[in-house]
Design a protein around this motif. Structure first.
Motif, PDB file in Angstrom:
ATOM      1  N   THR A 207      36.912  36.498  34.199  1.00 57.17           N
ATOM      2  CA  THR A 207      36.564  37.111  35.673  1.00 57.17           C
ATOM      3  C   THR A 207      37.848  36.833  36.743  1.00 57.17           C
ATOM      4  O   THR A 207      38.397  35.735  36.473  1.00 57.17           O
ATOM      5  CB  THR A 207      35.149  36.337  36.395  1.00 57.17           C
ATOM      6  N   ALA A 208      37.830  37.507  37.655  1.00 62.64           N
ATOM      7  CA  ALA A 208      38.923  37.760  38.516  1.00 62.64           C
ATOM      8  C   ALA A 208      38.693  36.156  39.558  1.00 62.64           C
ATOM      9  O   ALA A 208      37.846  35.563  39.881  1.00 62.64           O
ATOM     10  CB  ALA A 208      38.623  38.727  39.545  1.00 62.64           C
ATOM     11  N   GLY A 209      39.924  35.767  39.894  1.00 60.47           N
ATOM     12  CA  GLY A 209      39.903  34.607  40.727  1.00 60.47           C
ATOM     13  C   GLY A 209      39.764  35.052  42.258  1.00 60.47           C
ATOM     14  O   GLY A 209      39.898  36.085  42.643  1.00 60.47           O
ATOM     15  N   GLU A 210      39.422  33.807  42.983  1.00 55.83           N
ATOM     16  CA  GLU A 210      39.084  34.135  44.509  1.00 55.83           C
ATOM     17  C   GLU A 210      40.468  34.401  45.134  1.00 55.83           C
ATOM     18  O   GLU A 210      40.161  34.556  46.435  1.00 55.83           O
ATOM     19  CB  GLU A 210      38.316  33.167  44.905  1.00 55.83           C
ATOM     20  N   SER A 211      41.634  33.991  44.394  1.00 50.47           N
ATOM     21  CA  SER A 211      42.786  34.030  45.630  1.00 50.47           C
ATOM     22  C   SER A 211      43.299  35.426  45.733  1.00 50.47           C
ATOM     23  O   SER A 211      44.345  35.524  46.119  1.00 50.47           O
ATOM     24  CB  SER A 211      43.799  33.119  44.963  1.00 50.47           C
ATOM     25  N   GLY A 212      42.354  36.538  45.190  1.00 47.08           N
ATOM     26  CA  GLY A 212      42.999  37.740  45.504  1.00 47.08           C
ATOM     27  C   GLY A 212      42.379  38.355  46.960  1.00 47.08           C
ATOM     28  O   GLY A 212      42.427  39.673  46.758  1.00 47.08           O
ATOM     29  N   GLN A 213      42.207  37.563  47.905  1.00 47.85           N
ATOM     30  CA  GLN A 213      41.618  38.143  49.282  1.00 47.85           C
ATOM     31  C   GLN A 213      42.785  38.753  50.017  1.00 47.85           C
ATOM     32  O   GLN A 213      44.004  38.456  49.816  1.00 47.85           O
ATOM     33  CB  GLN A 213      41.028  36.822  50.042  1.00 47.85           C
TER      34      GLN A 213
END
Length: 815
Positions: free
Chosen positions: A632-638
């Protein structure tokens, strides 16, 4: 004037052309009744390599003019010997050496052993020479070979058989401008030059006095540009002063050059100026006094033969096709230490048998005829695009060398370095026009079915077939660790032979089949040992593993959360079956090799980007088995958040010395970035740590350029390549890295290290680095990148004369 070419006059048809009897009839009235034909042979020493007028090889149909005059006389109508005035001699071949032949036997110069003559010669030949003067016109610089004049008048008193040297010298002048990069103009790609104003372009050369006379008006010349070198051939006898100018161009900008002092252009001299481009629109001369030297070429190993017809020519005749076996016999004296230059006009032909598409064969073309086979060592890694297996080709090999590598003769180029010879691949542009496809139909020879006991030197480079054989290392990969690897092939009677596999082949990681089968390969030989080279896996005719020797797994997919983690799957296989597990570079697989039943653990790195997918492949059974992987995608992609994509430090400083040699680079596991692939691309870059350098800081070492090992595909520049970088969807991308150098009294510059992203070169600002400032600390370079990329590469080139240290590679960007 220094020697340009050393030409030896050999007299006597007995010595060069075979004995001639008085009762033998020959064509065209050629007289064998007691006179000897004069033939001009060359012996050009290899110490000062270059060739003719304009630094190129002799070309087919080049011609020189020769005058024979009575000894002691001055060139003129009354002094001409036997009517031999302006006799044209033409070469039928090209290359560093050539033979020049008179047009008809009656034009040949013959002596009776009593009369002495002097010889005057010039190049290039002119059909009409009025009052012994050659016209000069250098207006058109597009073909410098046609402009220059070479002249010789030092061959005196020739009377009988023997050898005497003839020295040619240049009679015009040459201007050379070497343009160097600056901080304002670090990239000189697309450099141009135009409009040399202020010089005359016409005149004449007097063959009697060897003097040049000027004529005509001042004109505009268009110089010749080759990369960062600009040249022009000009007429001597005039001044190079402030009335003379030239314009350099780079993109839309123009830069005007004028000499800083006056020069008297002298016959036979070359004037070299080092140039840098300036923002004010001028071209700055770094050496205002110029470098003035004899304009010499002296290919002192090979050169010109001037041969007059009439005697018996040695075999083979020019243009004839020589069987490969005869060719190898003719050049059997070639050795590793002493290659042999192919001076004769020889053509060999054969059927193309090699295919380098899979990369197991590199820079070699195998051709075979009914008598034997041979390889051509050619600098082209994609010969399969030029020649198909089974096509017939004809190759004109004059001007190349027969060299020996591993005790096997090949056709190649050769150079002499430090007094020692070295075989080199032939540049593709040098040979492409000498190879002709004479039959486009693909009719390859069938491989010769042999046993190991039937191996013979006459079969070297021939395509053969061995039946009922098996690999001793069945179940392992064709190569180990990305290195060239030999695998033993065993026959039914227990004999073995090595199968040589390239670590760069496309099948390097494929698994050797089990059981018995047939193998088709080239029979090669290296230092006393026979070995085999396959073209691709179609040459391996095995039935594969037997039923029951298959690999199975208990899972078909694995799924990881953004933070990564660990999961496992089980392999089921027979105890004798070896297997290999491969996966994406963000997955760590333990163990990745084994036999029989095993539990395998997969660790996924944390994901800082978008959702990603991968694949795990298990090889070794009859068929490959795969497991799909997702994360799954990481949260650092904000949006707006700065993300550190990689931070490569080459490992943790543990206070210990480290040496990871370039040959072992791919096996190093201490990189701090696990979600990318890091490689030195087969170059001489290594990883090291020293107490004297930042107290054991681990770093990449890019060694200084060594002229003894020029950069080439076989010897690539020191390179650090990082691939698999995920910057998709990012902006404000920056690459930063730390540099130092092994100064040793020299200075360095940050732009000695070149940087590219996805093959696009980034501009590295100039920054002089000294031992006082950066002897034991880093200079940090930060570069902006205008678009997402997946590959980052660092290289050095010939400017790197100190050795550069590279560390702390950081990539950041904003989502």
């Amino acid at each position: 004037m220094r020697k340009l070419k050393s030409i030896f006059l050999a007299l006597g048809a007995t010595a060069l052309l075979g004995a001639c009897s008085s009762d033998r009839d020959t064509y065209d009235g050629f007289d064998h009744s007691g006179k000897n034909t004069v033939s001009f042979a060359t012996n050009i020493m290899k110490s000062n390599i270059a060739t003719r007028a304009t630094d190129t090889d002799w070309t087919k149909n080049d011609a020189i003019g020769i005058y024979a005059i009575n000894a002691g006389g001055q060139l003129g109508d009354d002094a001409i010997f036997d009517g031999k005035a302006n006799i044209k001699h033409t070469t039928a071949v090209g290359g560093k050496t050539a033979k020049f032949i008179a047009g008809t036997p009656s034009q040949a110069i013959q002596l009776d052993g009593k009369t002495s003559i002097d010889v005057v010669a010039y190049y290039p030949f002119a059909t009409t020479v009025t009052d012994y003067k050659l016209p000069i016109n250098v207006k058109d610089q597009s073909n410098p070979e046609a402009l220059d004049i070479l002249y010789s008048n030092d061959l005196k008193g020739v009377q009988k058989a023997g050898e005497a040297s003839m020295n040619f010298s240049h009679k015009l002048s040459k201007l050379v401008f070497s343009v160097e990069p600056t901080s304002d103009y670090p990239n000189l790609d697309g450099l141009g030059a135009k409009d040399i104003n202020g010089l005359k372009a016409e005149g004449s050369f007097d063959l009697k006095t060897a003097e040049v006379s000027l004529s005509g008006d001042v004109v505009t010349l268009q110089p010749k540009v080759n990369g960062t070198s600009v040249t022009a051939i000009v007429v001597p006898g005039q001044k190079l002063d402030k009335t003379v100018s030239m314009v350099f161009t780079l993109g839309v900008e123009e830069f005007t050059w004028t000499p800083k002092k006056d020069f008297d252009l002298t016959s036979g001299y070359k004037y070299t100026f080092r140039i840098q481009l300036s923002k004010d629109g001028t071209a700055v001369t770094l050496n205002p006094d110029g470098t003035i030297e004899d304009w010499t070429e002296g290919n002192t190993d090979g050169g010109v033969d001037v041969v007059t017809p009439g005697g018996e020519e040695p075999n083979p005749q020019p243009g004839e096709t020589m069987p490969i076996a005869d060719f190898k016999t003719a050049f059997k004296n070639a050795t590793y230490e002493q290659p042999v230059l192919i001076e004769e006009d020889i053509t060999i032909s054969g059927i193309v048998m090699s295919d380098d598409e899979q990369g197991n064969i590199f820079n070699k073309l195998y051709i075979q005829d009914k008598t034997g086979a041979i390889t051509l060592f050619i600098k082209n890694g994609e010969l399969y695009k030029e020649f198909k297996v089974g096509q017939e080709v004809e190759v004109k090999v004059n001007g190349f060398y027969v060299t020996v590598f591993g005790d096997v003769a090949q056709v190649s180029d050769a150079v002499q370095e430090g007094g020692k010879w070295k075989g080199m691949p032939i540049e593709w542009l040098s040979i492409k026009d000498k190879i002709t496809i004479s039959n486009t139909q693909q009719n390859p020879f069938a491989p010769k079915v042999l046993t190991v006991d039937q191996f013979d030197q006459s079969l070297i480079n021939t395509l053969i077939q061995l039946d009922n054989v098996e690999f001793e290392d069945a179940g392992k990969a064709y190569t180990e660790g990305g290195k060239d690897t030999s695998r033993k092939l065993k026959t039914v009677d227990g004999k073995t032979v090595d199968v040589r596999n390239s670590g760069k082949s496309k099948f390097a990681t494929e698994i050797l089949p089990k059981g018995k089968g047939s193998l088709v390969a080239f029979l090669d030989y290296f230092r006393g040992t026979y070995q085999l080279t396959i073209r691709d896996l179609n040459d391996v005719k095995f039935g594969g593993v037997t039923p029951g020797e298959e690999v199975s797994v208990d899972k078909t997919s694995l799924s990881f959360e953004k933070d990564g983690g660990s999961q496992s799957f089980n392999i089921t296989a027979s105890e004798t079956l070896a297997w290999v597990v491969e996966g994406n570079n963000w997955l760590t697989i333990t163990p990745n090799t084994g036999n029989g039943n095993k539990s395998v653990t997969v660790n996924a790195m944390a994901n800082i980007g978008t959702e990603r997918t991968g694949l795990i492949t298990i090889k070794g059974g009859y068929k490959d088995v795969t497991i799909s992987v997702t994360q799954t995608a990481g949260e650092s992609g904000q949006p707006g958040e700065k993300i550190e994509v990689i931070n490569e430090t080459f490992g943790v400083n543990d206070g210990k010395k480290l040496d990871v040699k370039f040959g072992d680079f791919d096996s190093y596991i201490g990189f701090s970035s696990k979600n990318v692939k890091i490689s030195n691309k087969g170059s001489r870059l290594d990883i090291r740590a020293r107490s004297s350098v930042m107290n054991y800081e681990k770093l990449a070492w890019l060694p200084a350029y060594n002229p003894a090992y020029p950069i080439s595909p076989e010897n690539p520049a020191p390179t650090l390549n990082i691939s698999g970088i995920d910057t998709k969807g990012m902006s404000n991308i920056e690459v930063s890295y730390s540099l130092s150098a092994n100064f040793s009294g020299n200075t360095a510059n940050a732009n000695y290290v070149n940087v590219t992203v996805d093959g696009k070169k980034l501009t590295v600002p100039s920054k002089e680095m000294t031992a006082a400032d950066f002897g034991n600390k880093y200079y940090v370079v930060t570069l902006k990148v205008d678009a997402p990329f997946s590959e980052l590469e660092f290289t050095t080139d010939e400017r790197n004369d100190v050795g550069m240290r590279l560390d702390n590679i950081i990539i950041t960007g904003t989502k």
